[in-house]
Write a protein that holds these residues in place. Structure first.
Motif, PDB file in Angstrom:
ATOM      1  N   ALA A  52       0.835  -1.211   0.000  1.00  0.00           N
ATOM      2  CA  ALA A  52       0.000   0.000   0.000  1.00  0.00           C
ATOM      3  C   ALA A  52       0.865   1.255   0.000  1.00  0.00           C
ATOM      4  N   LEU A  53       1.932   1.255   0.770  1.00  0.00           N
ATOM      5  CA  LEU A  53       2.825   2.412   0.790  1.00  0.00           C
ATOM      6  C   LEU A  53       3.512   2.612  -0.557  1.00  0.00           C
ATOM      7  N   ALA A  54       3.872   1.523  -1.200  1.00  0.00           N
ATOM      8  CA  ALA A  54       4.485   1.619  -2.528  1.00  0.00           C
ATOM      9  C   ALA A  54       3.493   2.210  -3.525  1.00  0.00           C
ATOM     10  N   TRP A  55       2.246   1.772  -3.476  1.00  0.00           N
ATOM     11  CA  TRP A  55       1.216   2.324  -4.367  1.00  0.00           C
ATOM     12  C   TRP A  55       0.993   3.803  -4.084  1.00  0.00           C
ATOM     13  N   LEU A  56       0.941   4.167  -2.805  1.00  0.00           N
ATOM     14  CA  LEU A  56       0.758   5.569  -2.446  1.00  0.00           C
ATOM     15  C   LEU A  56       1.906   6.430  -2.962  1.00  0.00           C
ATOM     16  N   ALA A  57       3.113   5.936  -2.838  1.00  0.00           N
ATOM     17  CA  ALA A  57       4.276   6.670  -3.327  1.00  0.00           C
ATOM     18  C   ALA A  57       4.210   6.835  -4.846  1.00  0.00           C
ATOM     19  N   GLU A  58       3.787   5.793  -5.536  1.00  0.00           N
ATOM     20  CA  GLU A  58       3.654   5.837  -6.993  1.00  0.00           C
ATOM     21  C   GLU A  58       2.587   6.850  -7.415  1.00  0.00           C
ATOM     22  N   MET A  59       1.437   6.804  -6.751  1.00  0.00           N
ATOM     23  CA  MET A  59       0.360   7.732  -7.064  1.00  0.00           C
ATOM     24  C   MET A  59       0.784   9.168  -6.766  1.00  0.00           C
ATOM     25  N   ASN A  60       1.502   9.357  -5.672  1.00  0.00           N
ATOM     26  CA  ASN A  60       1.963  10.684  -5.294  1.00  0.00           C
ATOM     27  C   ASN A  60       2.945  11.232  -6.331  1.00  0.00           C
ATOM     28  N   ALA A  61       3.856  10.394  -6.803  1.00  0.00           N
ATOM     29  CA  ALA A  61       4.836  10.831  -7.799  1.00  0.00           C
ATOM     30  C   ALA A  61       4.147  11.234  -9.096  1.00  0.00           C
ATOM     31  N   GLU A  62       3.155  10.448  -9.525  1.00  0.00           N
ATOM     32  CA  GLU A  62       2.425  10.771 -10.751  1.00  0.00           C
ATOM     33  C   GLU A  62       1.631  12.064 -10.582  1.00  0.00           C
ATOM     34  N   LEU A  63       1.017  12.236  -9.422  1.00  0.00           N
ATOM     35  CA  LEU A  63       0.241  13.453  -9.161  1.00  0.00           C
ATOM     36  C   LEU A  63       1.151  14.671  -9.152  1.00  0.00           C
TER      37      LEU A  63
END
Length: 68
Positions: free
Chosen positions: A34-45
């Motif tokens: 979940a943290l990896a997904w959040l980091a990925e989404m944050n980077a894209e945003l």
């Protein structure tokens, strides 16, 4: 002004995922994922917002689109 619909959806998804992981009984592997997904989404945003800022002359951006 840029339509921020997709950016708003991304922030809502990130907030929901954070709440679910925080209150649920996840194992360490699920929390790491979940943290990896959040980091990925944050980077894209962040990339999307920075690009929009760069292209917006109304907000002091450097690209008005007139020279292309």
């Amino acid at each position: 002004m840029q339509d921020m619909f997709f950016e708003t959806l991304t922030v809502q998804r990130m907030a929901m995922m954070s709440r679910l992981v925080a209150v649920s009984d996840c194992d360490q592997e699920d929390k790491s994922l979940a943290l990896a997904w959040l980091a990925e989404m944050n980077a894209e945003l962040l990339k999307s917002l920075l690009e929009a800022e760069k292209k917006s002359p109304q907000e002091g951006g450097s690209d008005s689109g007139l020279l292309q």
